[in-house]
Design a protein around this motif. Sequence first.
Motif, PDB file in Angstrom:
ATOM      1  N   LEU A 138       0.877  -1.225   0.037  1.00 49.01           N
ATOM      2  CA  LEU A 138       0.092   0.254  -0.028  1.00 49.01           C
ATOM      3  C   LEU A 138       0.758   1.424  -0.110  1.00 49.01           C
ATOM      4  N   LYS A 139       0.292   2.159  -0.212  1.00 46.87           N
ATOM      5  CA  LYS A 139       0.911   3.443  -0.283  1.00 46.87           C
ATOM      6  C   LYS A 139      -0.009   4.691   0.203  1.00 46.87           C
ATOM      7  N   LEU A 140       0.630   5.593   0.614  1.00 51.98           N
ATOM      8  CA  LEU A 140       0.135   6.878   1.415  1.00 51.98           C
ATOM      9  C   LEU A 140       0.656   8.113   1.282  1.00 51.98           C
ATOM     10  N   GLU A 141       0.121   9.336   1.554  1.00 51.96           N
ATOM     11  CA  GLU A 141       0.940  10.546   1.398  1.00 51.96           C
ATOM     12  C   GLU A 141       0.268  11.309   2.790  1.00 51.96           C
ATOM     13  N   VAL A 142       1.460  12.003   3.088  1.00 53.79           N
ATOM     14  CA  VAL A 142       1.053  12.851   4.523  1.00 53.79           C
ATOM     15  C   VAL A 142       1.779  14.274   4.136  1.00 53.79           C
ATOM     16  N   SER A 143       1.154  15.324   4.800  1.00 54.26           N
ATOM     17  CA  SER A 143       1.804  16.628   4.689  1.00 54.26           C
ATOM     18  C   SER A 143       2.909  16.597   5.733  1.00 54.26           C
ATOM     19  N   SER A 144       3.914  17.239   5.424  1.00 59.62           N
ATOM     20  CA  SER A 144       5.030  17.524   6.342  1.00 59.62           C
ATOM     21  C   SER A 144       4.608  18.193   7.653  1.00 59.62           C
ATOM     22  N   GLU A 145       3.378  18.912   7.550  1.00 64.32           N
ATOM     23  CA  GLU A 145       2.912  19.696   8.743  1.00 64.32           C
ATOM     24  C   GLU A 145       2.386  18.624   9.789  1.00 64.32           C
ATOM     25  N   GLY A 146       2.121  17.276   9.141  1.00 68.73           N
ATOM     26  CA  GLY A 146       1.263  16.143  10.410  1.00 68.73           C
ATOM     27  C   GLY A 146       2.545  15.445  10.679  1.00 68.73           C
ATOM     28  N   LYS A 147       3.082  16.009  11.940  1.00 66.48           N
ATOM     29  CA  LYS A 147       4.221  15.598  12.706  1.00 66.48           C
ATOM     30  C   LYS A 147       3.777  14.308  13.397  1.00 66.48           C
ATOM     31  N   ALA A 148       2.624  14.610  14.027  1.00 63.41           N
ATOM     32  CA  ALA A 148       2.285  13.331  14.785  1.00 63.41           C
ATOM     33  C   ALA A 148       1.799  12.075  13.892  1.00 63.41           C
ATOM     34  N   ALA A 149       1.153  12.185  12.659  1.00 60.87           N
ATOM     35  CA  ALA A 149       0.851  11.261  11.777  1.00 60.87           C
ATOM     36  C   ALA A 149       2.453  10.613  11.319  1.00 60.87           C
ATOM     37  N   ILE A 150       3.335  11.487  10.773  1.00 58.99           N
ATOM     38  CA  ILE A 150       4.583  11.016  10.367  1.00 58.99           C
ATOM     39  C   ILE A 150       5.327  10.029  11.424  1.00 58.99           C
ATOM     40  N   ALA A 151       5.250  10.517  12.715  1.00 58.47           N
ATOM     41  CA  ALA A 151       5.807   9.592  13.681  1.00 58.47           C
ATOM     42  C   ALA A 151       5.091   8.357  13.870  1.00 58.47           C
ATOM     43  N   PHE A 152       3.781   8.184  13.753  1.00 55.92           N
ATOM     44  CA  PHE A 152       3.195   7.188  13.988  1.00 55.92           C
ATOM     45  C   PHE A 152       3.267   6.210  12.477  1.00 55.92           C
ATOM     46  N   TYR A 153       3.417   6.693  11.399  1.00 56.16           N
ATOM     47  CA  TYR A 153       3.772   5.890  10.131  1.00 56.16           C
ATOM     48  C   TYR A 153       4.931   5.163  10.374  1.00 56.16           C
ATOM     49  N   GLU A 154       6.011   6.105  10.850  1.00 54.08           N
ATOM     50  CA  GLU A 154       7.382   5.541  10.563  1.00 54.08           C
ATOM     51  C   GLU A 154       7.537   4.525  11.887  1.00 54.08           C
ATOM     52  N   ARG A 155       6.981   4.819  12.718  1.00 55.82           N
ATOM     53  CA  ARG A 155       6.839   3.745  13.892  1.00 55.82           C
ATOM     54  C   ARG A 155       6.262   2.375  13.616  1.00 55.82           C
ATOM     55  N   SER A 156       5.284   2.529  12.627  1.00 55.84           N
ATOM     56  CA  SER A 156       4.765   1.310  12.091  1.00 55.84           C
ATOM     57  C   SER A 156       5.288   0.616  10.995  1.00 55.84           C
ATOM     58  N   GLY A 157       6.381   1.139  10.824  1.00 54.98           N
ATOM     59  CA  GLY A 157       7.205   0.431   9.675  1.00 54.98           C
ATOM     60  C   GLY A 157       6.998   1.030   8.397  1.00 54.98           C
ATOM     61  N   TRP A 158       5.999   1.986   8.128  1.00 52.03           N
ATOM     62  CA  TRP A 158       6.094   2.582   6.802  1.00 52.03           C
ATOM     63  C   TRP A 158       7.186   3.294   6.290  1.00 52.03           C
ATOM     64  N   ARG A 159       7.783   3.103   5.340  1.00 51.89           N
ATOM     65  CA  ARG A 159       8.934   3.578   4.623  1.00 51.89           C
ATOM     66  C   ARG A 159       8.665   4.942   3.684  1.00 51.89           C
ATOM     67  N   ARG A 160       9.383   6.003   3.962  1.00 52.44           N
ATOM     68  CA  ARG A 160       9.375   7.211   3.028  1.00 52.44           C
ATOM     69  C   ARG A 160       9.985   6.962   1.774  1.00 52.44           C
ATOM     70  N   VAL A 161       9.406   7.243   0.703  1.00 50.05           N
ATOM     71  CA  VAL A 161      10.184   6.726  -0.597  1.00 50.05           C
ATOM     72  C   VAL A 161      10.298   8.161  -1.332  1.00 50.05           C
ATOM     73  N   GLY A 162       9.579   9.239  -0.796  1.00 54.61           N
ATOM     74  CA  GLY A 162      10.057  10.321  -1.608  1.00 54.61           C
ATOM     75  C   GLY A 162       8.912  11.682  -1.159  1.00 54.61           C
ATOM     76  N   SER A 163       9.208  12.868  -1.669  1.00 50.01           N
ATOM     77  CA  SER A 163       8.274  13.792  -1.227  1.00 50.01           C
ATOM     78  C   SER A 163       8.034  14.811  -2.464  1.00 50.01           C
ATOM     79  N   SER A 164       6.913  15.593  -2.343  1.00 49.24           N
ATOM     80  CA  SER A 164       6.767  16.504  -3.720  1.00 49.24           C
ATOM     81  C   SER A 164       5.925  17.575  -3.067  1.00 49.24           C
ATOM     82  N   ARG A 165       5.477  18.386  -3.807  1.00 43.47           N
ATOM     83  CA  ARG A 165       4.900  19.582  -3.660  1.00 43.47           C
ATOM     84  C   ARG A 165       3.296  19.209  -4.067  1.00 43.47           C
ATOM     85  N   ALA A 166       2.382  19.574  -3.096  1.00 43.33           N
ATOM     86  CA  ALA A 166       0.901  19.349  -3.499  1.00 43.33           C
ATOM     87  C   ALA A 166       0.416  20.636  -4.105  1.00 43.33           C
ATOM     88  N   ARG A 167      -0.794  20.430  -4.847  1.00 44.12           N
ATOM     89  CA  ARG A 167      -1.446  21.439  -5.483  1.00 44.12           C
ATOM     90  C   ARG A 167      -2.084  22.411  -4.458  1.00 44.12           C
TER      91      ARG A 167
END
Length: 160
Positions: A98-127
């Motif tokens: 699976l994949k997902l996207e999260v805004s860099s402002e979502g610090k708690a969400a980012i921490a949760f995903y990374e603790r859960s083993g999700w791997r960041r594979v890139g970043s981009s600018r949204a519209r």
Amino acid sequence: MEIRDRTPDDLDACVKALAEVQAGDRYPVDWPRDPAGWLTPDGLIRAWTAVEGEVVLGHVALTRDMEVTRLFVTPAARGRGLAARLLDTVRAAVETPLKLEVSSEGKAAIAFYERSGWRRVGSSRARWLNAAGEPALVHHYVSPPAPKSRLPRSGEQDVG
């Protein structure tokens, strides 16, 4: 508390729960004109709700391109492992990564995903714009490998 497939009858309660999340966390960043429609994105193949009685505590959706989206847990229901259970429900429903996207402002969400083993594979600018009025920086993640279930060998009993 149970996690079950979302039905059309759940949408009003999902919108109410989303409003609680948006008031506290600014997710989504901008309140949609049609929040029920926002919870039903293009390509939706399935959505789940976490409920207690008639109260929606959380929500998650899956799109045709295997993207987890519209994941949220109400502020009152946090700390119970509900986000992890919702993600596990999605992962159990499909066999592909699976994949997902999260805004860099979502610090708690980012921490949760990374603790859960999700791997960041890139970043981009949204519209869409972030809180500072700039195009949001969005991080892209892929799910950890699904746990391999061991099937009993011939003649072996399944005691699970």
